[in-house]
Design a protein around this motif. Structure first.
Motif, PDB file in Angstrom:
ATOM      1  N   LYS A  79      -6.150  31.930  18.811  1.00 54.33           N
ATOM      2  CA  LYS A  79      -4.521  32.226  19.219  1.00 54.33           C
ATOM      3  C   LYS A  79      -4.768  31.436  20.661  1.00 54.33           C
ATOM      4  CE  LYS A  79      -1.054  35.783  19.881  1.00 54.33           C
ATOM      5  NZ  LYS A  79      -0.808  36.828  19.811  1.00 54.33           N
ATOM      6  N   ASP A  80      -5.988  32.400  21.221  1.00 54.74           N
ATOM      7  CA  ASP A  80      -5.699  32.067  23.093  1.00 54.74           C
ATOM      8  C   ASP A  80      -6.319  30.556  23.007  1.00 54.74           C
ATOM      9  OD1 ASP A  80      -4.620  34.603  23.077  1.00 54.74           O
ATOM     10  OD2 ASP A  80      -7.617  34.726  23.996  1.00 54.74           O
ATOM     11  N   ALA A  81      -6.634  29.938  22.520  1.00 51.79           N
ATOM     12  CA  ALA A  81      -6.818  28.017  22.911  1.00 51.79           C
ATOM     13  C   ALA A  81      -6.411  27.657  22.000  1.00 51.79           C
ATOM     14  CB  ALA A  81      -8.357  28.392  21.737  1.00 51.79           C
ATOM     15  N   SER A  82      -4.986  27.809  21.305  1.00 54.06           N
ATOM     16  CA  SER A  82      -3.555  27.450  20.631  1.00 54.06           C
ATOM     17  C   SER A  82      -2.710  27.188  21.132  1.00 54.06           C
ATOM     18  CB  SER A  82      -4.005  27.305  19.216  1.00 54.06           C
ATOM     19  OG  SER A  82      -4.394  27.380  18.226  1.00 54.06           O
ATOM     20  N   VAL A  83      -2.952  27.869  22.121  1.00 54.92           N
ATOM     21  CA  VAL A  83      -1.778  28.428  23.157  1.00 54.92           C
ATOM     22  C   VAL A  83      -1.924  27.408  23.985  1.00 54.92           C
ATOM     23  CG1 VAL A  83      -0.851  29.963  24.890  1.00 54.92           C
ATOM     24  CG2 VAL A  83      -0.883  31.201  22.894  1.00 54.92           C
ATOM     25  N   GLU A  84      -3.259  27.978  25.250  1.00 54.21           N
ATOM     26  CA  GLU A  84      -3.247  26.714  26.324  1.00 54.21           C
ATOM     27  C   GLU A  84      -3.939  24.749  25.411  1.00 54.21           C
ATOM     28  OE1 GLU A  84      -4.673  25.928  29.608  1.00 54.21           O
ATOM     29  OE2 GLU A  84      -4.927  28.127  29.111  1.00 54.21           O
ATOM     30  N   VAL A  85      -3.599  24.753  24.077  1.00 52.85           N
ATOM     31  CA  VAL A  85      -3.456  23.530  23.619  1.00 52.85           C
ATOM     32  C   VAL A  85      -2.152  22.873  23.614  1.00 52.85           C
ATOM     33  CG1 VAL A  85      -3.871  21.940  21.931  1.00 52.85           C
ATOM     34  CG2 VAL A  85      -5.672  23.500  22.360  1.00 52.85           C
ATOM     35  N   ALA A  86      -1.131  23.805  24.200  1.00 55.30           N
ATOM     36  CA  ALA A  86       0.200  23.715  22.901  1.00 55.30           C
ATOM     37  C   ALA A  86       0.899  24.430  24.967  1.00 55.30           C
ATOM     38  CB  ALA A  86       0.988  25.360  23.000  1.00 55.30           C
ATOM     39  N   LYS A  87       0.536  24.320  25.993  1.00 56.71           N
ATOM     40  CA  LYS A  87       0.466  24.565  26.877  1.00 56.71           C
ATOM     41  C   LYS A  87       0.675  23.277  28.223  1.00 56.71           C
ATOM     42  CE  LYS A  87       0.083  29.181  28.709  1.00 56.71           C
ATOM     43  NZ  LYS A  87      -0.580  30.179  29.337  1.00 56.71           N
ATOM     44  N   VAL A  88      -0.613  22.292  27.548  1.00 51.13           N
ATOM     45  CA  VAL A  88      -0.728  20.920  27.912  1.00 51.13           C
ATOM     46  C   VAL A  88      -0.114  20.325  27.285  1.00 51.13           C
ATOM     47  CG1 VAL A  88      -2.660  19.432  28.725  1.00 51.13           C
ATOM     48  CG2 VAL A  88      -3.335  21.879  28.241  1.00 51.13           C
ATOM     49  N   GLU A  89       0.290  20.602  26.152  1.00 49.43           N
ATOM     50  CA  GLU A  89       0.915  19.424  25.614  1.00 49.43           C
ATOM     51  C   GLU A  89       2.395  19.634  25.979  1.00 49.43           C
ATOM     52  OE1 GLU A  89       1.778  16.727  22.554  1.00 49.43           O
ATOM     53  OE2 GLU A  89       0.122  17.125  23.408  1.00 49.43           O
ATOM     54  N   LYS A  90       2.561  20.670  25.678  1.00 48.82           N
ATOM     55  CA  LYS A  90       4.263  20.908  26.388  1.00 48.82           C
ATOM     56  C   LYS A  90       4.363  20.026  28.648  1.00 48.82           C
ATOM     57  CE  LYS A  90       7.565  24.805  27.209  1.00 48.82           C
ATOM     58  NZ  LYS A  90       8.519  25.518  27.344  1.00 48.82           N
ATOM     59  N   LYS A  91       3.062  20.220  28.462  1.00 46.76           N
ATOM     60  CA  LYS A  91       3.349  19.677  30.304  1.00 46.76           C
ATOM     61  C   LYS A  91       3.313  18.305  29.800  1.00 46.76           C
ATOM     62  CE  LYS A  91       0.514  19.821  34.374  1.00 46.76           C
ATOM     63  NZ  LYS A  91      -1.345  20.076  34.324  1.00 46.76           N
ATOM     64  N   ARG A  92       2.878  17.955  29.412  1.00 48.14           N
ATOM     65  CA  ARG A  92       3.102  15.763  29.003  1.00 48.14           C
ATOM     66  C   ARG A  92       4.146  15.406  28.436  1.00 48.14           C
ATOM     67  NH1 ARG A  92       2.407  13.067  25.235  1.00 48.14           N
ATOM     68  NH2 ARG A  92       2.540  14.315  23.398  1.00 48.14           N
ATOM     69  N   ARG A  93       4.585  16.067  27.474  1.00 54.18           N
ATOM     70  CA  ARG A  93       6.136  16.212  27.031  1.00 54.18           C
ATOM     71  C   ARG A  93       6.998  16.411  28.024  1.00 54.18           C
ATOM     72  NH1 ARG A  93       6.062  18.898  21.165  1.00 54.18           N
ATOM     73  NH2 ARG A  93       4.801  17.502  20.367  1.00 54.18           N
ATOM     74  N   ASN A  94       6.813  17.528  28.692  1.00 53.22           N
ATOM     75  CA  ASN A  94       8.838  17.268  29.804  1.00 53.22           C
ATOM     76  C   ASN A  94       8.307  16.056  31.032  1.00 53.22           C
ATOM     77  OD1 ASN A  94       9.048  19.661  28.744  1.00 53.22           O
ATOM     78  ND2 ASN A  94       7.882  21.308  30.308  1.00 53.22           N
ATOM     79  N   LEU A  95       6.331  16.173  30.849  1.00 53.41           N
ATOM     80  CA  LEU A  95       6.649  14.674  32.182  1.00 53.41           C
ATOM     81  C   LEU A  95       6.885  13.184  31.889  1.00 53.41           C
ATOM     82  CD1 LEU A  95       5.670  14.299  35.041  1.00 53.41           C
ATOM     83  CD2 LEU A  95       3.278  13.609  33.561  1.00 53.41           C
ATOM     84  N   PHE A  96       6.746  13.418  30.215  1.00 56.41           N
ATOM     85  CA  PHE A  96       7.303  11.657  29.643  1.00 56.41           C
ATOM     86  C   PHE A  96       7.984  12.669  28.774  1.00 56.41           C
ATOM     87  CE2 PHE A  96       3.383  11.173  31.397  1.00 56.41           C
ATOM     88  CZ  PHE A  96       2.985   9.936  32.689  1.00 56.41           C
ATOM     89  N   VAL A  97       9.285  12.975  29.245  1.00 57.21           N
ATOM     90  CA  VAL A  97      10.186  12.677  27.807  1.00 57.21           C
ATOM     91  C   VAL A  97      11.432  11.918  27.810  1.00 57.21           C
ATOM     92  CG1 VAL A  97      13.153  13.678  27.897  1.00 57.21           C
ATOM     93  CG2 VAL A  97      11.113  15.170  29.927  1.00 57.21           C
ATOM     94  N   GLY A  98      11.428  11.793  26.347  1.00 58.53           N
ATOM     95  CA  GLY A  98      11.672  10.741  25.930  1.00 58.53           C
ATOM     96  C   GLY A  98      11.063   9.442  25.588  1.00 58.53           C
ATOM     97  N   MET A  99       9.788  10.019  25.727  1.00 58.62           N
ATOM     98  CA  MET A  99       8.682   8.886  25.354  1.00 58.62           C
ATOM     99  C   MET A  99       8.193   8.876  24.654  1.00 58.62           C
ATOM    100  SD  MET A  99       6.023   7.266  27.732  1.00 58.62           S
ATOM    101  CE  MET A  99       7.616   6.311  29.744  1.00 58.62           C
TER     102      MET A  99
END
Length: 135
Positions: free
Chosen positions: A46-66
């Protein structure tokens, strides 16, 4: 922007590799006889999955609409190698998760069968007026 994307993808590779390590540990513990380790593994997953989700969200926020295709076209050769490594690591993680799920289901089915042999249902099945079994 390319360098930022590469850095985020490397961070994501580290997070996914950590998740893969935890899943491999769970696989080892499935054959052990200590169920407390499996509970601990569930928390670690669960903790590792949350960490993956945080990094993925960071990438998505940086490249919105791409989309992935547009992002991939933006990368140079080094970035594409990082992308391929990330993709293969995610695929390995998914395979390990599927294997663990199948083993857990198999162990649960075996346990339930053994419990039903040890303590069978001794009630007499009686049909009601609708043709269904009363329980």
């Amino acid at each position: 922007m390319k360098e930022t994307l590469k850095a985020i993808m490397m961070e994501e590779i580290n997070a996914v590799e950590n998740l893969l390590k935890v899943l491999e540990d769970q696989h080892k513990h499935l054959f052990g006889k200590d169920p407390l380790l499996l509970e601990k593994d569930a928390e670690l997953i669960k903790d590792a999955s949350v960490e993956v989700a945080k990094v993925e969200k960071k990438r998505r926020n940086l490249f919105v609409g791409m989309g992935k295709k547009e992002m991939f076209e933006m990368l140079d050769n080094e970035g594409r190698e990082i992308y391929y490594k990330l993709d293969s690591t995610i695929h390995l993680c998914d395979l390990q998760r599927g294997t663990n799920d199948a083993l857990i289901k198999q162990n649960l089915m075996f346990t339930n069968k053994m419990l039903s042999f040890i303590n069978p249902n001794r009630e007499v099945n009686v049909y009601n007026g609708n043709g269904r079994l009363n329980r």
